[in-house]
Design a protein around this motif. Structure first.
Motif, PDB file in Angstrom:
ATOM      1  N   UNK A  17       1.460  -1.028  -0.033  1.00  0.00           N
ATOM      2  CA  UNK A  17      -0.403  -0.648  -0.196  1.00  0.00           C
ATOM      3  C   UNK A  17       0.441   1.429  -0.304  1.00  0.00           C
ATOM      4  N   UNK A  18       0.454   2.215  -0.256  1.00  0.00           N
ATOM      5  CA  UNK A  18       0.588   3.431   0.185  1.00  0.00           C
ATOM      6  C   UNK A  18       1.306   3.988   1.174  1.00  0.00           C
ATOM      7  N   UNK A  19       0.966   3.769   1.468  1.00  0.00           N
ATOM      8  CA  UNK A  19       0.572   3.796   3.032  1.00  0.00           C
ATOM      9  C   UNK A  19       2.397   3.161   3.963  1.00  0.00           C
ATOM     10  N   UNK A  20       2.338   1.746   3.288  1.00  0.00           N
ATOM     11  CA  UNK A  20       3.714   1.125   3.736  1.00  0.00           C
ATOM     12  C   UNK A  20       4.324   1.616   3.574  1.00  0.00           C
ATOM     13  N   UNK A  21       4.653   1.902   1.901  1.00  0.00           N
ATOM     14  CA  UNK A  21       5.916   3.108   1.555  1.00  0.00           C
ATOM     15  C   UNK A  21       6.184   4.350   2.310  1.00  0.00           C
ATOM     16  N   UNK A  22       4.980   5.477   2.245  1.00  0.00           N
ATOM     17  CA  UNK A  22       5.850   6.154   2.887  1.00  0.00           C
ATOM     18  C   UNK A  22       6.231   5.853   4.037  1.00  0.00           C
ATOM     19  N   UNK A  38      20.123   9.566   1.051  1.00  0.00           N
ATOM     20  CA  UNK A  38      20.242   7.990   0.866  1.00  0.00           C
ATOM     21  C   UNK A  38      19.152   7.298   0.460  1.00  0.00           C
ATOM     22  N   UNK A  39      18.289   7.624   1.354  1.00  0.00           N
ATOM     23  CA  UNK A  39      16.861   6.755   1.155  1.00  0.00           C
ATOM     24  C   UNK A  39      16.223   6.139  -0.674  1.00  0.00           C
ATOM     25  N   UNK A  40      16.026   7.974  -0.776  1.00  0.00           N
ATOM     26  CA  UNK A  40      16.192   8.274  -2.415  1.00  0.00           C
ATOM     27  C   UNK A  40      16.950   6.839  -2.920  1.00  0.00           C
ATOM     28  N   UNK A  41      17.771   7.024  -2.871  1.00  0.00           N
ATOM     29  CA  UNK A  41      18.479   6.210  -4.115  1.00  0.00           C
ATOM     30  C   UNK A  41      18.586   4.728  -3.666  1.00  0.00           C
ATOM     31  N   UNK A  42      18.150   4.802  -2.095  1.00  0.00           N
ATOM     32  CA  UNK A  42      18.190   3.137  -2.012  1.00  0.00           C
ATOM     33  C   UNK A  42      16.817   2.661  -2.783  1.00  0.00           C
ATOM     34  N   UNK A  43      16.030   3.145  -2.250  1.00  0.00           N
ATOM     35  CA  UNK A  43      14.590   3.034  -3.559  1.00  0.00           C
ATOM     36  C   UNK A  43      14.692   2.862  -5.236  1.00  0.00           C
ATOM     37  N   UNK A  63      -0.483   8.193  -7.632  1.00  0.00           N
ATOM     38  CA  UNK A  63       0.047   9.584  -8.490  1.00  0.00           C
ATOM     39  C   UNK A  63      -0.466  10.433  -8.220  1.00  0.00           C
ATOM     40  N   UNK A  64      -1.622  10.614  -7.734  1.00  0.00           N
ATOM     41  CA  UNK A  64      -2.229  11.363  -6.705  1.00  0.00           C
ATOM     42  C   UNK A  64      -2.103  12.203  -6.243  1.00  0.00           C
ATOM     43  N   UNK A  65      -1.676  11.534  -5.152  1.00  0.00           N
ATOM     44  CA  UNK A  65      -0.901  11.769  -3.826  1.00  0.00           C
ATOM     45  C   UNK A  65       0.382  12.202  -4.022  1.00  0.00           C
ATOM     46  N   UNK A  66       1.097  10.996  -4.334  1.00  0.00           N
ATOM     47  CA  UNK A  66       2.629  10.982  -3.478  1.00  0.00           C
ATOM     48  C   UNK A  66       3.729  11.958  -5.070  1.00  0.00           C
ATOM     49  N   UNK A  67       2.903  10.971  -6.048  1.00  0.00           N
ATOM     50  CA  UNK A  67       3.766  11.412  -7.522  1.00  0.00           C
ATOM     51  C   UNK A  67       4.981  12.382  -7.434  1.00  0.00           C
ATOM     52  N   UNK A  68       4.623  13.680  -7.797  1.00  0.00           N
ATOM     53  CA  UNK A  68       4.787  14.889  -8.007  1.00  0.00           C
ATOM     54  C   UNK A  68       6.191  14.817  -6.479  1.00  0.00           C
ATOM     55  N   UNK A  69       6.328  14.644  -5.286  1.00  0.00           N
ATOM     56  CA  UNK A  69       7.321  14.221  -3.992  1.00  0.00           C
ATOM     57  C   UNK A  69       7.539  13.756  -4.251  1.00  0.00           C
ATOM     58  N   UNK A  70       7.690  12.598  -4.826  1.00  0.00           N
ATOM     59  CA  UNK A  70       8.938  11.446  -5.300  1.00  0.00           C
ATOM     60  C   UNK A  70       9.544  12.659  -6.638  1.00  0.00           C
ATOM     61  N   UNK A  71       9.080  13.173  -7.636  1.00  0.00           N
ATOM     62  CA  UNK A  71       9.441  13.270  -8.649  1.00  0.00           C
ATOM     63  C   UNK A  71      10.742  14.135  -8.486  1.00  0.00           C
ATOM     64  N   UNK A  72       9.848  15.355  -7.207  1.00  0.00           N
ATOM     65  CA  UNK A  72      10.945  16.449  -7.105  1.00  0.00           C
ATOM     66  C   UNK A  72      11.891  15.793  -5.979  1.00  0.00           C
ATOM     67  N   UNK A  73      11.916  14.724  -5.170  1.00  0.00           N
ATOM     68  CA  UNK A  73      12.919  13.887  -4.381  1.00  0.00           C
ATOM     69  C   UNK A  73      14.214  13.149  -5.587  1.00  0.00           C
ATOM     70  N   UNK A  74      13.157  12.335  -6.035  1.00  0.00           N
ATOM     71  CA  UNK A  74      13.666  11.568  -6.757  1.00  0.00           C
ATOM     72  C   UNK A  74      15.073  12.805  -8.205  1.00  0.00           C
TER      73      UNK A  74
END
Length: 228
Positions: A17-22, A38-43, A63-74
């Motif tokens: 689940x997305x909640x598990x990932x977060x 380092x966590x982003x590089x590990x994922x 896609x609705x809640x998390x994707x943009x945050x992942x892209x910014x940090x990735x």
């Protein structure tokens, strides 16, 4: 300035689940004294497998809640580019405004852009308008890809981020049959792989596809040779 070392992230098995990932990402950041890079590089090496473990509803939630945050940090800015931007801002040559573009119309010297800047509608006279927000959200807005979909040669993935394809990148037609001549690489596979826009992922896809294309080309050449 130096690349972050990957930090392993402990994730539960089975359906994800997305909640598990977060929760796992936040826990890993805390346990590593705030080293989120380092966590982003590990994922990152596991992103495609994690995407496959999310069900359709969880993917939509991501896609609705998390994707943009992942892209910014990735996709982080290089230090040299960040320094250049800081210099431009300090010299008064660059301003950053937060808002939403409402409309734009041509003027004698360029464009007049109307934007909602934190709740205030503001007109800006500009020379250029550049959309740099990343890939579009609907594959059917591309004329060429839309023509393939209309003809039934291809179909969009369930999230319309790219084309639907098999594990080897073979494009699926309207009936779900894999093509033997049409393949997708990179961003066109966002709906099935998600993390597929950078060179390491695309290079691996190309390397896996090359032998199949070579075998197909060799077979066609052999069939075209005259029989003695």
């Amino acid at each position: 300035p130096s690349p972050a070392s990957p930090i392993p992230v402990a994730l539960p098995g089975g359906t994800l689940r997305v909640a598990d990932l977060l929760a796992a990402a936040r826990r890993a950041v805390r346990d590593s004294d705030g080293d989120w890079q380092g966590v982003v590089e590990g994922l990152r090496p596991h992103a495609q497998a994690l995407w496959r473990r999310l069900g359709p509803d969880e993917r939509r939630l991501f896609l609705r809640r998390v994707a943009r945050y992942w892209e910014i940090h990735r996709h982080r800015i290089p230090p040299a580019s960040a320094a250049a931007i800081d210099d431009l801002r300090a010299g008064g040559r660059l301003r950053l405004l937060r808002g939403t573009l409402a409309e734009a119309e041509p003027t004698g010297g360029g464009l007049r852009v109307r934007a909602d800047l934190d709740g205030t509608m503001t007109d800006l006279d500009v020379g250029w308008l550049v959309n740099a927000t990343g890939p579009g959200g609907d594959v059917t807005t591309d004329p060429f890809l839309a023509s393939l979909i209309t003809a039934g040669t291809a179909r969009p993935d369930p999230f319309r981020l790219g084309l639907d394809a098999g594990p080897d990148g073979a494009v699926l037609d309207a009936a779900g049959r894999p093509s033997e001549r049409l393949f997708a690489l990179g961003p066109l596979l966002r709906g099935t792989l998600y993390e597929t826009t950078a060179v390491p992922e695309i290079r691996a896809q190309a390397a896996a596809l090359a032998p199949r294309l070579l075998a197909a080309a060799t077979s066609r050449i052999a069939r075209s040779q005259p029989v003695a």
